[in-house]
Design an enzyme around this catalytic site. Structure first.
Site: not given
Length: 292
Positions: A76-77, A83, A123, A151
């Site tokens: 999710g965003n 968390t 990245q 997570d």
């Protein structure tokens, strides 16, 4: 704690969640690849690795090794509440939780000084840490039969790389390099049994970010969250298509984790075969991350 202040910290702050810390691992050695192996750029990088539509049934031996446990990823965003839910689910399900590891990121300062030069290295470094975390979770469920929950994961790393490319921090050539290494990572890994997706409007995530007031997230803009949301919708559809059991929840208001626990228990487990699982000689994947 590694604080992230100022622009362009949108990439870094997301990749440091939770606790705004970098992921654990040793920087990989330089392993240059010829440009010719990368091919034409695919703007939908999450499609790079697909499962065959005809999956073999898990052998009895493998099912016994896994027991009743599942490998679950929570996605999710930023600011949606991953968390917190992940930790509650792990407690209720008696699963082992794998949060994104915390250590100093060797490319963070350089990224701030020259984002166009170091965004790709940053990245790729984070991609490798997520890969190693997924491998650790996979080894745990195979060796113990205890379920595991992560997570965020190596699978959704493409969401952030895609937005970083759209923002201009990663060039087209650099994005090809990322695609190559992501594909190299995922070809050694089975799909998660269950993908939990927490969905909320970007504006609400933005409000939550400011409410929790982490200094490292102060530069996360609503525009960035909207772009992440767009990429996440694509990613979740692709996980469904590939065969992971996707459980989507409207997380505009926080729900009782017991509901999610029951859905995870009831979810069909995507079939793994022995050939899907990593062997003892799983490659360490020496990404091209040498500092310059």
């Amino acid at each position: 704690m590694v604080e992230m202040i100022g622009s362009p910290d949108v990439l870094a702050s997301e990749n440091m969640e939770p606790g705004c810390k970098a992921s654990l691992g040793t920087p990989a050695r330089l392993s240059p690849r010829p440009a010719t192996i990368l091919g034409a750029i695919d703007t939908n990088v999450c499609r790079q690795r697909r499962y065959s539509s005809s999956r073999k049934i898990e052998s009895n031996k493998l099912s016994q090794r896994l027991g009743g446990g599942k490998l679950v990823i929570v996605e999710g965003n930023i600011g949606v509440g991953k968390t917190t839910l992940t930790q509650k689910l792990a407690d209720d399900l008696k699963y082992k939780v794998f949060l994104e590891p915390s250590t100093d990121n060797p490319f963070l300062e350089k990224f701030y000084a020259d984002p166009h030069k170091y965004a790709l290295k940053l990245q790729l470094w984070i991609l490798r840490q997520r890969y190693l975390t997924y491998v650790s979770a996979l080894q745990h469920i195979i060796s113990t039969g205890q379920g595991v929950i992560l997570d965020r994961s190596v699978y959704s790393d493409c969401v952030f790389a895609s937005v970083c490319h759209r923002e201009g921090f990663i060039s087209s050539d650099g994005y090809q390099t990322y695609q190559y290494w992501r594909d190299q990572s995922l070809q050694h890994l089975p799909l998660p049994h269950v993908t939990v997706f927490l969905d909320a409007r970007p504006q609400l995530c933005h409000d939550r970010i400011h409410t929790r007031a982490r200094e490292c997230e102060s530069g996360v803009s609503l525009d960035y969250l909207e772009k992440l949301h767009q990429e996440y919708v694509k990613f979740i559809n692709e996980m469904k298509s590939d065969g992971s059991q996707v459980l989507t929840y409207d997380w505009s208001t926080f729900k009782d984790e017991a509901i999610v626990c029951e859905d995870i228990r009831a979810a069909n487990r995507v079939e793994w075969t022995e050939s899907d699982l990593p062997t003892s000689d799983l490659p360490s994947l020496e990404f091209p991350l040498a500092e310059e």
